[in-house]
Design an enzyme around this catalytic site. Sequence first.
Site, short mmCIF file in Angstrom:
data_model
loop_
_atom_site.label_atom_id
_atom_site.label_comp_id
_atom_site.label_asym_id
_atom_site.label_seq_id
_atom_site.Cartn_x
_atom_site.Cartn_y
_atom_site.Cartn_z
N SER A 1 -17.91 22.85 48.87
CA SER A 1 -18.26 21.53 49.02
C SER A 1 -18.52 21.22 50.34
CB SER A 1 -17.26 20.68 48.67
OG SER A 1 -17.55 19.12 49.10
N HIS B 1 -21.98 22.76 46.45
CA HIS B 1 -21.65 21.62 45.70
C HIS B 1 -21.77 20.53 46.61
CE1 HIS B 1 -18.80 19.59 42.89
NE2 HIS B 1 -18.36 18.87 44.00
N ASP C 1 -21.48 16.22 47.19
CA ASP C 1 -20.68 15.09 46.82
C ASP C 1 -21.53 13.94 46.93
OD1 ASP C 1 -18.27 16.34 45.38
OD2 ASP C 1 -17.92 16.81 47.38
N MET D 1 -21.49 9.87 46.91
CA MET D 1 -20.49 9.02 46.72
C MET D 1 -21.18 7.63 47.07
SD MET D 1 -16.92 10.14 48.12
CE MET D 1 -16.71 12.06 47.87
N HIS E 1 -22.73 16.57 42.37
CA HIS E 1 -21.65 15.72 41.76
C HIS E 1 -21.84 14.51 42.01
CE1 HIS E 1 -17.14 15.14 41.60
NE2 HIS E 1 -17.56 14.50 40.73
N MET F 1 -20.55 10.63 42.15
CA MET F 1 -19.35 9.89 42.10
C MET F 1 -20.09 8.54 42.35
SD MET F 1 -16.74 12.16 43.93
CE MET F 1 -18.20 13.23 44.61
N MET G 1 -11.40 16.97 37.35
CA MET G 1 -10.79 16.61 38.80
C MET G 1 -9.29 16.81 38.73
SD MET G 1 -13.94 15.77 40.37
CE MET G 1 -12.93 15.21 41.91
N GLY H 1 -13.23 10.96 45.91
CA GLY H 1 -13.65 10.00 46.97
C GLY H 1 -13.24 10.68 48.28
N GLY I 1 -12.23 14.45 50.39
CA GLY I 1 -11.68 15.90 50.58
C GLY I 1 -10.15 15.93 51.06
N GLY I 2 -9.59 17.25 51.13
CA GLY I 2 -8.13 17.51 51.67
C GLY I 2 -7.19 16.82 51.05
N ASP J 1 -12.41 20.63 40.55
CA ASP J 1 -12.89 20.07 41.75
C ASP J 1 -11.54 19.29 42.61
OD1 ASP J 1 -14.24 19.13 44.09
OD2 ASP J 1 -15.60 17.85 42.85
N GLY J 2 -11.11 19.69 43.52
CA GLY J 2 -10.17 19.17 44.32
C GLY J 2 -8.84 19.92 44.54
N GLY J 3 -8.56 20.18 45.83
CA GLY J 3 -7.51 20.77 46.32
C GLY J 3 -7.50 22.09 45.99
N GLY K 1 -13.61 22.48 49.41
CA GLY K 1 -14.19 21.92 50.55
C GLY K 1 -13.39 22.31 51.73
N SER K 2 -12.31 21.79 52.05
CA SER K 2 -11.40 22.08 53.26
C SER K 2 -10.94 23.44 53.46
CB SER K 2 -10.33 20.88 53.31
OG SER K 2 -9.73 20.89 52.02
C1 DX5 Z 1 -13.69 14.81 46.03
C2 DX5 Z 1 -14.95 15.74 45.82
C3 DX5 Z 1 -14.43 17.17 46.14
C4 DX5 Z 1 -14.15 17.44 47.64
C5 DX5 Z 1 -13.22 18.60 47.32
O1 DX5 Z 1 -13.99 13.51 45.55
O2 DX5 Z 1 -15.50 15.51 44.79
O3 DX5 Z 1 -15.71 17.95 45.89
O4 DX5 Z 1 -15.11 17.80 48.57
O5 DX5 Z 1 -12.73 18.79 48.87
P1 DX5 Z 1 -11.14 19.72 48.75
O6 DX5 Z 1 -11.62 21.21 48.26
O7 DX5 Z 1 -11.20 19.59 50.24
O8 DX5 Z 1 -10.00 19.10 47.90
ZN ZN Z 2 -17.13 17.12 43.99
#
Ligand code: DX5
Ligand code: ZN
Length: 229
Positions: free
Chosen positions: A12, A37, A39, A41, A70, A72, A141, A146, A148-149, A177-179, A199-200
């Site tokens: 991401s 990916h 994001d 928002m 993606h 949002m 999700m 909203g 990352g991290g 997606d997420g964590g 992402g992170s």
């Molecule tokens: C969250 C995003 C994710 C996010 C994931 O709202 O949709 O794609 O970037 O980031 P990590 O991998 O850091 O949780």
């Molecule tokens: Zn995403």
Amino acid sequence: MSFDRNIKIAPSILAADFADFGREIQAVEAEGADWIHVDVMDGHFVPNLTFGPPLVKAIRRHIKTVMDVHLMISPVDQYIDAYADAGADILTAHIEAGPHTHRTLQAIRGAGMKAGLALNPGTSVETVAPLLDLCDLICIMTVNPGFGGQSFIESQIAQVVRLREMIGDRPIHIEIDGGVDAKTAPLVSAAGADVLVAGSAVFRGGSVDNPSPYGENIQAIRTAAVAAA
Ligand code: DX5
Ligand code: ZN
């Protein structure tokens, strides 16, 4: 885009340097990313704001793999053509983004893209049953969208298992997606997911001038996921 259930790692760019997306994308692709990916928002559907169609179109020419967008945002439908024009391969909308998800998925395919449907952690996977045949990808999700991290929400694994049963032989990707990191990746691949957004856990420790940590991070997630799949 051909369909398979092999593990795919989708970095991401939310965790990349926002002033250098072109080189960041080239770096993670060179280091083994399968998809990119993106994001989007809107500061309304989620409490954070990123970018819109002009920036997505500008980064498209740097992506050699698959652009996985993606959304949002709410509402969705009036922006679908703009993301098709921007070059999205997959366009994912949230089931919580409006009352007419069926129409939204039809419109995404009608605009020539693969259609994705994302579910927040508070939404039951049973809600997608009537929509399955309109979906090319379902994104579960594992954080509240909203930012990352955030920490991986482990109770979502049971929903992934259930979704995998519901999908059966249909050519539908399950994206998480997420964590996602090398510790949580095996949990979701064992449950039946094939696309892992991170992402992170991909961008930490590296930079465009020192990209080898990106490759090590991608490899660690992939190895852990494949071993458990
Ligand atoms: C969250 C995003 C994710 C996010 C994931 O709202 O949709 O794609 O970037 O980031 P990590 O991998 O850091 O949780
Ligand atoms: Zn995403």
